[in-house]
Motif scaffolding. Structure first.
Motif, short mmCIF file in Angstrom:
data_model
loop_
_atom_site.label_atom_id
_atom_site.label_comp_id
_atom_site.label_asym_id
_atom_site.label_seq_id
_atom_site.Cartn_x
_atom_site.Cartn_y
_atom_site.Cartn_z
N SER A 569 0.84 -0.99 -0.25
CA SER A 569 0.01 0.00 -0.04
C SER A 569 0.75 1.32 0.15
O SER A 569 0.32 2.41 0.11
CB SER A 569 -0.89 -0.02 1.21
N ASN A 570 2.17 1.20 -0.11
CA ASN A 570 2.95 2.47 -0.39
C ASN A 570 3.48 2.59 -1.59
O ASN A 570 3.59 1.42 -2.36
CB ASN A 570 4.41 2.19 0.74
N HIS A 571 3.66 3.87 -1.92
CA HIS A 571 4.18 4.13 -3.22
C HIS A 571 5.79 4.60 -3.33
O HIS A 571 6.10 5.36 -2.55
CB HIS A 571 3.25 5.29 -3.82
N TYR A 572 6.31 4.09 -4.40
CA TYR A 572 7.75 4.37 -4.48
C TYR A 572 7.85 5.22 -5.89
O TYR A 572 7.15 4.54 -6.94
CB TYR A 572 8.50 3.24 -4.31
N LEU A 626 12.25 2.22 -1.14
CA LEU A 626 11.67 0.82 -1.32
C LEU A 626 12.82 -0.11 -1.20
O LEU A 626 12.68 -1.37 -0.40
CB LEU A 626 11.41 0.45 -2.97
N GLU A 627 14.02 0.12 -1.42
CA GLU A 627 15.04 -1.00 -1.26
C GLU A 627 15.40 -1.02 0.22
O GLU A 627 15.68 -1.90 0.91
CB GLU A 627 16.50 -0.35 -1.82
N LYS A 628 15.30 0.23 1.02
CA LYS A 628 15.47 0.12 2.41
C LYS A 628 14.42 -0.75 3.17
O LYS A 628 14.67 -1.54 3.88
CB LYS A 628 15.31 1.57 3.00
N ASP A 629 13.00 -0.38 2.82
CA ASP A 629 12.08 -1.08 3.41
C ASP A 629 12.03 -2.70 3.08
O ASP A 629 11.89 -3.62 4.04
CB ASP A 629 10.68 -0.75 2.64
N LEU A 630 12.60 -3.01 1.99
CA LEU A 630 12.65 -4.66 1.80
C LEU A 630 13.83 -5.01 2.59
O LEU A 630 13.92 -6.18 3.09
CB LEU A 630 13.10 -4.74 0.26
N LEU A 631 14.95 -4.34 2.65
CA LEU A 631 16.06 -4.79 3.34
C LEU A 631 15.58 -5.05 4.92
O LEU A 631 16.31 -5.90 5.66
CB LEU A 631 17.18 -3.99 3.22
N ARG A 632 14.95 -4.10 5.36
CA ARG A 632 14.45 -4.19 6.73
C ARG A 632 13.62 -5.40 6.97
O ARG A 632 13.98 -6.10 8.02
CB ARG A 632 13.56 -2.95 7.16
N GLN A 633 12.82 -5.56 6.17
CA GLN A 633 12.05 -6.96 6.36
C GLN A 633 12.71 -8.09 6.12
O GLN A 633 12.40 -9.06 6.69
CB GLN A 633 10.76 -6.89 5.32
N ILE A 634 13.81 -8.07 5.33
CA ILE A 634 14.53 -9.35 5.25
C ILE A 634 15.37 -9.60 6.71
O ILE A 634 15.40 -10.76 6.75
CB ILE A 634 15.48 -9.01 3.90
N TYR A 635 15.94 -8.61 7.21
CA TYR A 635 16.56 -8.75 8.40
C TYR A 635 15.47 -9.30 9.56
O TYR A 635 15.76 -10.18 10.29
CB TYR A 635 17.18 -7.40 8.94
#
Length: 695
Positions: A569-572, A626-635
């Motif tokens: 639901s977030n836009h990048y 977007l890349e930061k949100d993805l990496l945060r979720q991966i950790y």
């Protein structure tokens, strides 16, 4: 020709990184944390000032003196006539004032008699105009005559100082940069390099795609170095240019190893051998060397760039030390800054005063990232020459410390105190180990992509650096690694824009994931083979099964274009690069394009392989959110917690010490645990401030 063939022997490039950390302790004992030094040029000053200067260096707290890198003219004033009496005196003064010595081979600056007697020893530029002496780094590294004179001066230095217990080590050359050389010596050496690599002319023609535009060769002696100056940038053969880059880097590495081999015939095992690569390394490849003990780097973070916030132009670009401090450890397991900016420089687009304590900030950055050596160019600001306006530790009066000198003294005083609190054998805290991350980088990918960026909005150098910054902002310890590295040591491995691959590398990635690792692969990875050829099949064919998707097309927008991506639901936003993905049934779509004519196409996917996961990020977003949100979720999925450090704030753990650094233009309050014990600084970090604590 036989001489050149003899000189330019292609070696098997086995990196010297087998050197283990415990073996380097004979150079840099753990208890010392970091060893500090300063460049001094006695040849610039009256002899009656040498003792005053050396004593001042000692009084300020420096531990070693860097000597002789540009003094070939003084050590060999006439061809074959050597004079080391003056250097003996300076080395003796260093001993008197309890300073170690780091000697440098002077191959970067040849004396005038070299040009007069042997003009062929200089490089030729792309217009076939020969360089001359008068500056540095313009000698043809593959020229046999030049090599012969380098051998003589290096051997004479090593014979004289190789057994001197006060000499701690040697720096070879200065800022080796693999200068493009089109001279006859280099043309012949390039053909020799090609023969060693391809064996037959047919193999070369195939690798270079020589059927295109009638570039076909009948024999190796028809080949010349590809020259963008005369053929044109657009018209040049990208495969030939890639090989020229490889040849140039091999020549540079072999030249360093050549000198290291001479030194090792004479020096003790307690004297290390290194060199000082530039922080932004796009020409040389330090991992091609085989005989360096470790690689150091030079860092000039501030040359008139705006950086972060209104004070950024006075604080410097954090990326310079950020990347170099991790990348150069891939050579010998340790690294450090050999040459760091002491204040304003003379070559920037503008040269502002630094905010007080900025040099100290940079020094702590190198230290926090594991640096074992911290040295600065230079002690005294020179009164004449091309670098008059380049600051020194001491101002033009020869006695008054500059602000950079004061920063350095404070740093050295504080390191002395930290040494008292060092506890050997301290292990990395579990919360940090759970985020352990590697970033895979290879300079050949830079060469390949930067030649054919396809869009002026793609920044080849900054792209991998942005992933390093994202991981650090989340509190992860990050290593920049080479293909040979053991991936199993890391919870997360990031592969950013790794264009050139082969089946062995893809297999290694697959095995890492199958055993439980989390691999992040980005756009522009595996699009070509090692020759730089596309695959005869779909885009990124070798990794299709690994990522669980197929790349149908790639889009790039204009500078005013607005690409939109939807995730959770977030836009990048994006406009540089976008792969359109067709995921397999087993893959999970994490983000989709939300405008353009392909709205709804997958932009990011996740794919389980064995016990682990592969995340493919097919888009380069404008602000990296977007890349930061993805990496945060991966950790998080890996069971790790994360931090939220703002841009310009970095936190490291090293040898039991936490260090926080503030490159931003705003105050930042560090969230310390109750058990934290502050050793240096305060909880509220002002711009250029440093905080060191233990838990």
């Amino acid at each position: 020709m036989k001489k050149i063939l003899t000189i330019f022997i292609i070696t098997i490039l086995i990196p010297y990184s087998a050197l283990k950390a415990q073996e380097t302790n004979r150079f840099f004992p753990e208890k010392d944390l970091v060893t500090t030094g300063i460049y001094y040029y006695p040849e610039h000053w009256n002899e009656n000032q040498w003792e005053r200067d050396i004593k001042k260096i000692s009084d300020m707290g420096f531990e070693f003196v860097h000597l002789a890198e540009f003094a070939w003219f003084k050590m060999e004033p006439e061809e074959g006539k050597f004079d080391f009496i003056w250097l003996d005196k300076v080395v003796g003064l260093c001993t008197k004032y309890h300073l170690k010595v780091l000697l440098c081979t002077p191959s970067a600056t040849t004396p005038t008699w070299m040009r007069l007697n042997y003009p062929e020893t200089f490089v030729m530029d792309g217009h076939y105009i020969r360089a001359e002496n008068g500056t540095r780094g313009l000698e043809s590294m593959v020229n046999p005559k030049y090599r012969g004179y380098v051998k003589k001066i290096v051997a004479e230095m090593a014979k004289r100082y190789g057994q001197n217990s006060n000499v701690m080590g040697w720096q070879i050359d200065n800022e080796p940069g693999a200068v493009s050389d089109y001279s006859p010596s280099s043309q012949e050496a390039f053909r020799t390099w090609l023969k060693n690599k391809y064996k037959t002319i047919d193999a070369l023609n195939f690798a270079w795609g020589a059927a295109f535009w009638s570039q076909w060769f009948s024999r190796f002696d028809e080949v010349i170095i590809p020259n963008t100056n005369l053929v044109g940038w657009w018209g040049n053969n990208p495969h030939a240019l890639l090989d020229f880059k490889r040849y140039s880097a091999d020549a540079q590495a072999q030249f360093l190893d050549y000198q290291a081999g001479i030194l090792r015939d004479y020096i003790t095992k307690n004297q290390f051998i290194t060199t000082n690569y530039t922080a932004v390394c796009t020409g040389s490849d330090p991992n091609r060397t085989t005989k360096l003990d470790f690689a150091a780097y030079t860092a000039y973070p501030n040359g008139g760039s705006d950086n972060i916030g209104e004070l950024g132009f006075r604080l410097g670009n954090s990326d310079v030390v950020l990347f170099a401090s991790e990348y150069y450890k891939s050579v010998g397991g340790v690294s450090g800054v050999m040459e760091i900016q002491p204040g304003p420089v003379n070559w920037g687009s503008y040269n502002p005063l630094l905010l007080p304590c900025t040099v100290r900030l940079w020094l702590y950055h190198s230290f926090a990232a594991g640096g074992k050596i911290a040295c600065s160019y230079r002690f005294r600001q020179i009164l004449y020459g091309a670098e008059q306006y380049h600051a020194g530790m001491i101002q033009t009066d020869g006695v008054t410390p500059s602000q950079g000198g004061k920063d350095y003294m404070q740093f050295m005083k504080e390191i002395t105190e930290l040494r008292k609190k060092f506890t050997p054998g301290t292990k990395m805290p579990a919360k940090l180990a759970a985020r352990s991350t590697a970033l895979l980088w290879n300079v050949e990918n830079y060469w390949s992509i930067d030649r054919q960026r396809q869009t002026g909005q793609w920044n080849t150098w900054d792209y991998p650096v942005k992933f390093l910054k994202i991981a650090k902002s989340l509190g992860a310890p990050v290593d920049v690694i080479q293909e040979k590295a053991d991936l199993s040591k890391y919870k997360v491995v990031i592969v950013p824009a790794y264009e050139l691959v082969d089946s062995a590398l893809v297999k290694k990635w697959n095995e890492y994931v199958k055993k439980g690792g989390h691999l992040i692969i980005t756009c522009r990875t595996a699009t070509k083979d090692r020759r730089g050829h596309f695959w005869e099949g779909e885009t990124a064919l070798p990794i299709a099964n690994l990522i669980g998707a197929h790349i149908s097309q790639t889009d790039m927008l204009s500078s005013y274009g607005k690409g939109d991506i939807l995730m959770n639901s977030n836009h990048y936003s994006w406009h540089s690069w976008a792969d359109l993905l067709v995921p397999d049934n087993a893959s999970e779509v994490l983000a989709t394009y939300d405008n353009q004519f392909y709205k709804g196409k997958a932009a990011v996917i996740n794919h389980r392989v064995g016990k682990g996961f592969v995340t493919y990020i097919g888009v380069d977003t404008d602000d990296s959110k977007l890349e930061k949100d993805l990496l945060r979720q991966i950790y998080k999925d890996a069971g790790a917690t994360t931090e939220e450090y703002p841009p310009g704030v970095f936190v490291y753990w090293r040898d039991g010490f936490y260090t926080a650094l503030n490159y931003s233009s705003a105050d930042y309050t560090v969230n310390l645990p109750d058990a934290a014990k502050i050793l240096i600084g305060e909880k509220v970090l002002k711009p250029a401030d440093v905080l060191v604590w233990t838990e």
